[in-house]
Design a protein around this motif. Structure first.
Motif, PDB file in Angstrom:
ATOM      1  N   LEU A  23      -9.358  11.978  -6.920  1.00 36.03           N
ATOM      2  CA  LEU A  23      -8.744  10.641  -6.487  1.00 36.03           C
ATOM      3  C   LEU A  23      -7.439  10.426  -5.435  1.00 36.03           C
ATOM      4  CD1 LEU A  23      -7.174  10.003 -10.015  1.00 36.03           C
ATOM      5  CD2 LEU A  23      -9.165   8.448  -9.267  1.00 36.03           C
ATOM      6  N   TYR A  24      -7.276  11.482  -5.128  1.00 42.97           N
ATOM      7  CA  TYR A  24      -5.693  11.801  -4.979  1.00 42.97           C
ATOM      8  C   TYR A  24      -5.939  12.287  -3.018  1.00 42.97           C
ATOM      9  CZ  TYR A  24      -3.285  10.684  -8.386  1.00 42.97           C
ATOM     10  OH  TYR A  24      -2.651  10.230  -9.794  1.00 42.97           O
ATOM     11  N   THR A  49      -1.900   0.155  -5.766  1.00 45.04           N
ATOM     12  CA  THR A  49      -2.260   0.544  -7.006  1.00 45.04           C
ATOM     13  C   THR A  49      -1.785   2.125  -7.908  1.00 45.04           C
ATOM     14  OG1 THR A  49      -4.179   1.886  -6.236  1.00 45.04           O
ATOM     15  CG2 THR A  49      -5.442   0.015  -6.737  1.00 45.04           C
ATOM     16  N   ARG A  50      -1.668   2.083  -6.710  1.00 45.35           N
ATOM     17  CA  ARG A  50       0.123   4.116  -7.120  1.00 45.35           C
ATOM     18  C   ARG A  50       0.988   3.525  -7.552  1.00 45.35           C
ATOM     19  NH1 ARG A  50      -1.823   7.548  -2.049  1.00 45.35           N
ATOM     20  NH2 ARG A  50      -4.123   8.422  -3.158  1.00 45.35           N
ATOM     21  N   ASP A  53       0.566   2.246 -10.826  1.00 52.22           N
ATOM     22  CA  ASP A  53       0.689   3.122 -11.657  1.00 52.22           C
ATOM     23  C   ASP A  53       1.457   4.200 -12.377  1.00 52.22           C
ATOM     24  OD1 ASP A  53      -0.793   5.737 -12.781  1.00 52.22           O
ATOM     25  OD2 ASP A  53      -0.859   6.440 -11.356  1.00 52.22           O
ATOM     26  N   THR A  54       2.676   3.928 -10.941  1.00 49.94           N
ATOM     27  CA  THR A  54       3.903   4.768 -11.101  1.00 49.94           C
ATOM     28  C   THR A  54       4.762   4.220 -11.737  1.00 49.94           C
ATOM     29  OG1 THR A  54       4.036   5.301  -9.008  1.00 49.94           O
ATOM     30  CG2 THR A  54       5.437   4.950  -9.564  1.00 49.94           C
ATOM     31  N   ASP A  57       4.437   4.276 -16.479  1.00 53.45           N
ATOM     32  CA  ASP A  57       4.515   5.672 -16.710  1.00 53.45           C
ATOM     33  C   ASP A  57       5.466   5.576 -17.517  1.00 53.45           C
ATOM     34  OD1 ASP A  57       2.452   6.810 -15.688  1.00 53.45           O
ATOM     35  OD2 ASP A  57       3.297   7.607 -14.378  1.00 53.45           O
ATOM     36  N   LEU A 109      -9.956   2.640  -9.545  1.00 58.93           N
ATOM     37  CA  LEU A 109      -8.440   3.270  -9.487  1.00 58.93           C
ATOM     38  C   LEU A 109      -7.140   2.856 -10.402  1.00 58.93           C
ATOM     39  CD1 LEU A 109      -7.867   3.051  -6.085  1.00 58.93           C
ATOM     40  CD2 LEU A 109      -8.540   5.414  -7.939  1.00 58.93           C
ATOM     41  N   TYR A 113      -6.496   5.287 -13.790  1.00 54.23           N
ATOM     42  CA  TYR A 113      -4.730   5.529 -13.463  1.00 54.23           C
ATOM     43  C   TYR A 113      -4.510   5.018 -15.690  1.00 54.23           C
ATOM     44  CZ  TYR A 113      -4.634   6.143  -8.748  1.00 54.23           C
ATOM     45  OH  TYR A 113      -4.955   6.597  -7.344  1.00 54.23           O
ATOM     46  N   HIS A 116      -5.482   8.095 -17.585  1.00 58.20           N
ATOM     47  CA  HIS A 116      -5.229   9.394 -16.791  1.00 58.20           C
ATOM     48  C   HIS A 116      -4.001  10.130 -17.148  1.00 58.20           C
ATOM     49  CE1 HIS A 116      -4.375  12.438 -14.083  1.00 58.20           C
ATOM     50  NE2 HIS A 116      -5.434  13.104 -13.669  1.00 58.20           N
ATOM     51  N   SER A 117      -2.698   8.413 -16.891  1.00 57.64           N
ATOM     52  CA  SER A 117      -1.327   8.809 -17.038  1.00 57.64           C
ATOM     53  C   SER A 117      -1.474   9.434 -18.692  1.00 57.64           C
ATOM     54  CB  SER A 117      -0.959   7.019 -17.140  1.00 57.64           C
ATOM     55  OG  SER A 117      -0.574   7.968 -15.024  1.00 57.64           O
ATOM     56  N   LYS A 350       4.455   9.785  -8.793  1.00 52.93           N
ATOM     57  CA  LYS A 350       2.867   9.784  -8.018  1.00 52.93           C
ATOM     58  C   LYS A 350       3.612   8.043  -7.512  1.00 52.93           C
ATOM     59  CE  LYS A 350       0.114   9.330 -12.523  1.00 52.93           C
ATOM     60  NZ  LYS A 350       0.110   8.513 -13.591  1.00 52.93           N
TER      61      LYS A 350
END
Length: 420
Positions: A23-24, A49-50, A53-54, A57, A109, A113, A116-117, A350
């Motif tokens: 992914l990263y 997208t990150r 995702d951030t 959380d 993504l 995310y 996964h998160s 993230k």
């Protein structure tokens, strides 16, 4: 606490890391070189997208705490597993040359995310509630991160091998990931030590993040240290391929780095028992800073020198993975809901990756083009300089705090229940 139980707890770290490296690290290179998507577009998609995702959380962390209190976490973990598996498969099956390639990348993504998160936050919070003993927490973290490093090593080597073997190599890679993910979730739910749930748990007091000096400095140091790693991870494959002219060796360099991290984990945990987790982490940051400082002086063909840099920064990686979460768990009051705080922890990690993604459009603006000889000047400066600056600032924050906060007393953990 039995070793078998700790191994069952840490097993989920393997598939989560197995997915995280592609992914990263591999996504920018794969979508630019293999599928022809422009770097500015990839960088923008990664950033937004990150960022999404951030931001999710802390809310996921609150949700994990609520589900754990209600004994409903097991079903949610299985749902997150399905989301992660489905999104990961679609990510690597994108149609090359499609006008909707950026949309495909974005949706894949976002799905990955989310799953996964949720799994990652739940796993870290679970590990922080296994025992009131800091040594047990360190052992659990070492198992989790050790399994994660095994996953990273596999993920760094298998894509290259599988793609050389077949054009459907990433499909095989995705299938293997699905099997590992199901095994990890199954072991966590059936064989790991139970999550020691406090019935006195309350809503998180976010003001501790800036009112408590020990916590605020730890969060800031963790962010800066993570930003250094994120920058290096985002730019490493471009540096290896276009500046060192060593693209065939990329998998080996990554394997050296992560294998060194795995080997060093027991040593850092042992050192933390002798001098404290904070002092051990400072030693690791110093080692990484000294090792990486010379990367900007390398040129084409300097493979041995770069291999040594990967080795020594990898040795420091073990401390970066195992010790900061233990410091956070020790410095927070026992009444705080741990998953919520690890949601913030994950948010900071993230955010560093989202910011690192912005370097790709910047490199394009500074005339770097992948595969074009003589265009790597800006790449060398950003890859070699920014991580060192961030690492130095993080080290300064931890050096000023010369002692560790005393760990939470065993009596502080209230009446507990079983596995969610």
């Amino acid at each position: 606490m039995k070793t078998r139980q700790l191994a069952a707890y840490g097993a989920l770290g393997l598939p989560l890391a197995f997915a995280a490296l592609p992914l990263y690290v591999l996504v920018p290179d794969f979508y630019s070189r293999q599928l022809g998507l422009a770097l500015p577009v990839i960088g923008s998609v990664l950033f937004f997208t990150r960022l999404l995702d951030t931001l999710q959380d802390p809310f996921l962390g609150l949700w994990v705490d609520r589900l754990a209190q209600r004994r409903q976490l097991a079903s949610a973990l299985k749902l997150a597993m399905l989301l992660l598996g489905a999104g990961f498969v679609t990510l690597w099956q994108a149609p090359g040359g499609s006008p909707h390639l950026a949309t495909w990348l974005s949706l894949s993504l976002v799905t990955v995310y989310l799953g996964h998160s949720f799994l990652n936050i739940a796993l870290m919070a679970w590990g922080s509630r296994l025992s009131p003993n800091p040594d047990d927490l360190a052992r659990a973290a070492a198992w989790r991160e050790g399994c994660a490093l095994v996953g990273v090593i596999l993920a760094s080597l298998l894509p290259t091998v599988l793609l050389q073997w077949s054009s459907q190599g990433m499909a095989v890679f995705s299938g293997l990931f699905g099997l590992l993910l199901m095994a990890g979730v199954g072991m966590l739910l059936t064989q790991a030590p139970p999550w020691q749930i406090s019935h006195a748990q309350q809503r998180p007091r976010w003001q501790l993040g800036w009112q408590d000096r020990a916590i605020s400095r730890l969060l800031a140091a963790f962010f800066l240290n993570g930003l250094a790693s994120a920058i290096a991870a985002t730019l490493s494959l471009f540096f290896i391929a276009d500046h060192l002219a060593a693209k065939p060796w990329s998998g080996l360099f990554l394997a050296i780095y992560f294998l060194a991290g795995a080997i060093s984990l027991p040593g850092w945990v042992g050192l933390s028992r002798q001098i404290g987790a904070a002092a051990s982490w400072r030693c690791a940051m110093t080692l990484a800073l000294l090792a990486f400082a010379g990367v900007g002086m390398l040129g084409p063909g300097d493979l041995w020198a770069y291999g040594l840099i990967c080795l020594f920064t990898g040795l420091a990686l073990g401390a970066d993975l195992a010790l900061p979460p233990v410091l956070l768990a020790a410095r927070l009051p026992a009444s705080e809901p741990m998953a919520a705080w690890f949601g913030v922890w994950s948010l900071l990690a993230k955010l560093t990756l989202a910011l690192a993604g912005l370097l790709l459009p910047l490199l394009s603006y500074l005339h770097y083009q992948p595969g074009v000889a003589g265009s790597t000047s800006a790449l060398v400066w950003l890859y070699g300089g920014l991580p060192c600056l961030c690492k130095l600032l993080a080290l300064g924050l931890m050096v000023e705090r010369a002692t560790d906060r005393q760990p939470r007393p065993a009596a502080a953990i209230a009446e507990t229940g079983g596995t969610p």
